[in-house]
Design an enzyme around this catalytic site. Structure first.
Site, PDB file in Angstrom:
ATOM      1  N   HIS A  43      11.337   1.705  -0.234  1.00  0.00           N
ATOM      2  CA  HIS A  43      10.010   0.933  -0.654  1.00  0.00           C
ATOM      3  C   HIS A  43      10.386  -0.088  -1.671  1.00  0.00           C
ATOM      4  O   HIS A  43       9.820  -1.056  -1.507  1.00  0.00           O
ATOM      5  CB  HIS A  43       9.025   2.202  -1.007  1.00  0.00           C
TER       6      HIS A  43
ATOM      7  N   HIS B 254      10.663   5.409  -2.897  1.00  0.00           N
ATOM      8  CA  HIS B 254      12.277   5.595  -3.058  1.00  0.00           C
ATOM      9  C   HIS B 254      12.849   4.254  -2.764  1.00  0.00           C
ATOM     10  O   HIS B 254      12.068   3.045  -2.752  1.00  0.00           O
ATOM     11  CB  HIS B 254      12.511   6.544  -1.963  1.00  0.00           C
TER      12      HIS B 254
ATOM     13  N   GLY C 154       4.874  -2.415   6.922  1.00  0.00           N
ATOM     14  CA  GLY C 154       6.142  -1.930   7.442  1.00  0.00           C
ATOM     15  C   GLY C 154       5.957  -1.121   8.738  1.00  0.00           C
ATOM     16  O   GLY C 154       5.286  -1.335   9.635  1.00  0.00           O
ATOM     17  N   ARG C 155       6.958   0.182   9.045  1.00  0.00           N
ATOM     18  CA  ARG C 155       6.800   0.607  10.090  1.00  0.00           C
ATOM     19  C   ARG C 155       5.805   1.700  10.018  1.00  0.00           C
ATOM     20  O   ARG C 155       5.259   2.505   8.937  1.00  0.00           O
ATOM     21  CB  ARG C 155       8.129   1.542  10.122  1.00  0.00           C
ATOM     22  N   ASP C 156       4.957   1.883  11.211  1.00  0.00           N
ATOM     23  CA  ASP C 156       3.712   2.757  11.333  1.00  0.00           C
ATOM     24  C   ASP C 156       2.849   2.894  10.399  1.00  0.00           C
ATOM     25  O   ASP C 156       2.463   3.821   9.717  1.00  0.00           O
ATOM     26  CB  ASP C 156       4.380   4.105  11.726  1.00  0.00           C
ATOM     27  N   HIS C 157       2.300   1.584   9.989  1.00  0.00           N
ATOM     28  CA  HIS C 157       1.380   1.345   8.744  1.00  0.00           C
ATOM     29  C   HIS C 157       0.096   1.990   9.090  1.00  0.00           C
ATOM     30  O   HIS C 157      -0.508   1.781  10.229  1.00  0.00           O
ATOM     31  CB  HIS C 157       1.225  -0.265   8.429  1.00  0.00           C
ATOM     32  N   ALA C 158      -0.503   3.225   8.325  1.00  0.00           N
ATOM     33  CA  ALA C 158      -1.686   3.903   8.355  1.00  0.00           C
ATOM     34  C   ALA C 158      -1.827   4.435   9.722  1.00  0.00           C
ATOM     35  O   ALA C 158      -2.568   4.973  10.108  1.00  0.00           O
ATOM     36  CB  ALA C 158      -2.857   2.789   8.626  1.00  0.00           C
TER      37      ALA C 158
ATOM     38  N   GLN D 209       0.845  -1.177  -0.071  1.00  0.00           N
ATOM     39  CA  GLN D 209       0.123  -0.111  -0.032  1.00  0.00           C
ATOM     40  C   GLN D 209       0.920   1.119  -0.078  1.00  0.00           C
ATOM     41  O   GLN D 209       1.768   1.367   0.847  1.00  0.00           O
ATOM     42  CB  GLN D 209      -0.819  -0.021   1.199  1.00  0.00           C
ATOM     43  N   THR D 210       0.532   2.310  -1.048  1.00  0.00           N
ATOM     44  CA  THR D 210       1.290   3.363  -0.786  1.00  0.00           C
ATOM     45  C   THR D 210       0.612   4.667  -1.096  1.00  0.00           C
ATOM     46  O   THR D 210      -0.361   4.699  -1.913  1.00  0.00           O
ATOM     47  CB  THR D 210       2.481   3.348  -1.769  1.00  0.00           C
ATOM     48  N   ARG D 211       1.096   5.901  -0.516  1.00  0.00           N
ATOM     49  CA  ARG D 211       0.549   7.074  -0.846  1.00  0.00           C
ATOM     50  C   ARG D 211       1.370   8.168  -1.618  1.00  0.00           C
ATOM     51  O   ARG D 211       1.146   9.300  -1.594  1.00  0.00           O
ATOM     52  CB  ARG D 211      -0.082   7.790   0.419  1.00  0.00           C
TER      53      ARG D 211
END
Ligand SMILES: [Zn+2]
Length: 390
Positions: free
Chosen positions: A207, A204, A292-296, A198-200
């Site tokens: 990712h 880089h 990953g880290r701190d998803h959402a 998932q990405t917003r």
């Protein structure tokens, strides 16, 4: 035969939209019904219901489902469900609606009639209780909490049938994929193990590294962009898509990545939302979700790995899809390569990291970003975007 994971709660996707040829007549009928204005989040939920992403829901939740979802992460029939999907109205409007009355659901921004709903329940909710369970905070500064506190005082539950998917299919012809379509695409490629990312943001190297770890352990990666409402400072979807495409074309083996998008509006509910993102991706046919880290997450409301840990607390029967838990990734000058906290023993002063704010500043000035942090092909597209902004 496809061996993709089953949709949530059964064998069949449940898209809630009238067939194309019935839409004009149904729309005409809907124009004569009472109009219920929706927030952007509610409109986005209608489209996700329409496309089958919220299988097996049949519409907006009634009180027992809402309560079960908040308190026990389960619908009233016991099915796992982590985030309320609710529609609200102010008291006066709610009072004017009869039970079993059909109403028209209208996008509050565009004025378009999006769906017809048969109202089966009207109920008041304890907004603070919802926030406490879902967001783990009742702080009105939290963007998700703010929306709950601002919504109408009465929830309307009932069956929904959509008339439109709004602007998305036309605006994003190459990105807007329904779950039935992504499943067909995966099956055509012979994939059964697919990881969703998932990405917003543009991607880089950190990712890229996450996606590459996923390619190693599955058959393909589904890069799934958020196409819902953007936050101030977010890169527009067109630019993001182009930047991600440049990364895929130059740094991935052909045929291992599919890029698409879906119209969700982020709630920033951290761990609960990570569960929701997983459930939705199971409907899209994915066997794994990269977490990953701190998803959402947003601000510092959640611990950096809360969204990974919450998966450990679920019953085995909750979801078929599994999280692919990966730590923070970075380029380490000592390792001289991409690494994570599990694979690099060196002090973080050797890790190349650039904050989002710093990146924007460098890109706006046309400065180069180190190739250890971001691929030059990606940087070029972002520089062009920021140059056009000035
Ligand atoms: Zn290292």
């Amino acid at each position: 035969m496809s061996t993709l994971v089953s949709p949530h709660g059964g064998d069949e996707l449940k898209p809630l939209i009238y067939p194309k040829d019935a839409q004009p007549d149904e729309l005409k009928r809907a124009e004569g019904l009472k109009q219920i204005p929706m927030t952007s989040r509610e409109t986005s939920d209608v489209i996700l219901l329409a496309m089958g992403a919220y299988t097996p829901l049949s519409g907006f939740m009634g009180e027992a489902d809402w309560r079960g979802c908040c308190e026990e992460i389960k619908l009233s029939d016991g099915l796992f469900w982590p985030i309320p999907v609710t529609l609200s109205a102010d008291e006066e409007l709610a009072n004017s609606i009869d039970i079993e009355e059909e109403v028209a659901l209208v996008d509050g921004d565009s004025g378009e009639i999006m769906a017809v709903m048969e109202v089966l329940e009207k109920y008041a909710i304890d907004k603070e209780a919802e926030c406490h369970h879902i967001y783990r905070t009742t702080d009105p500064e939290h963007p998700g909490v703010q929306k709950v506190l601002d919504q109408g005082d009465i929830n309307l539950g009932g069956r929904v049938m959509a008339l439109s998917e709004g602007e998305y299919p036309g605006k994003y012809p190459n990105l807007f994929l329904r779950p039935a379509q992504s499943r067909a695409l995966f099956a055509e490629k012979g994939w059964s193990q697919v990881a969703a990312f998932q990405t917003r943001n543009p991607m880089h190297r950190s990712h890229e590294h996450l996606a590459k770890i996923a390619v190693e352990v599955t058959e393909g990666v589904f890069i799934h962009q958020v196409l819902g409402k953007l936050k101030e400072g977010d890169i527009p979807a067109e630019v993001r898509t182009k930047a991600i495409r440049a990364m895929i074309d130059n740094y991935f083996v052909e045929g291992t990545i599919i890029q698409a998008g879906y119209p969700i509006e982020m709630r920033y509910a951290g761990p609960r939302e990570a569960l929701f993102h997983a459930l939705i991706r199971q409907n899209f046919g994915c066997s794994h979700l990269i977490v990953g880290r701190d998803h959402a997450g947003v601000g510092d409301y959640y611990g950096p790995f809360d969204a990974q840990h919450i998966f450990d607390t679920l019953d085995e029967s909750a979801l078929i899809i599994q999280p692919l838990k990966i730590g923070v990734t970075f380029f380490c000058e000592k390792c001289y390569g991409m690494a994570t906290a599990r694979t690099c023993p060196h002090n973080s002063k050797h890790h190349i990291s650039i904050s989002g704010t710093k990146q924007r500043e460098m890109l706006s000035k046309g400065e180069d970003i180190p190739s250890e942090f971001s691929r030059p092909e990606v940087v070029k597209i972002l520089q062009e975007f920021y140059a056009g902004q000035g």
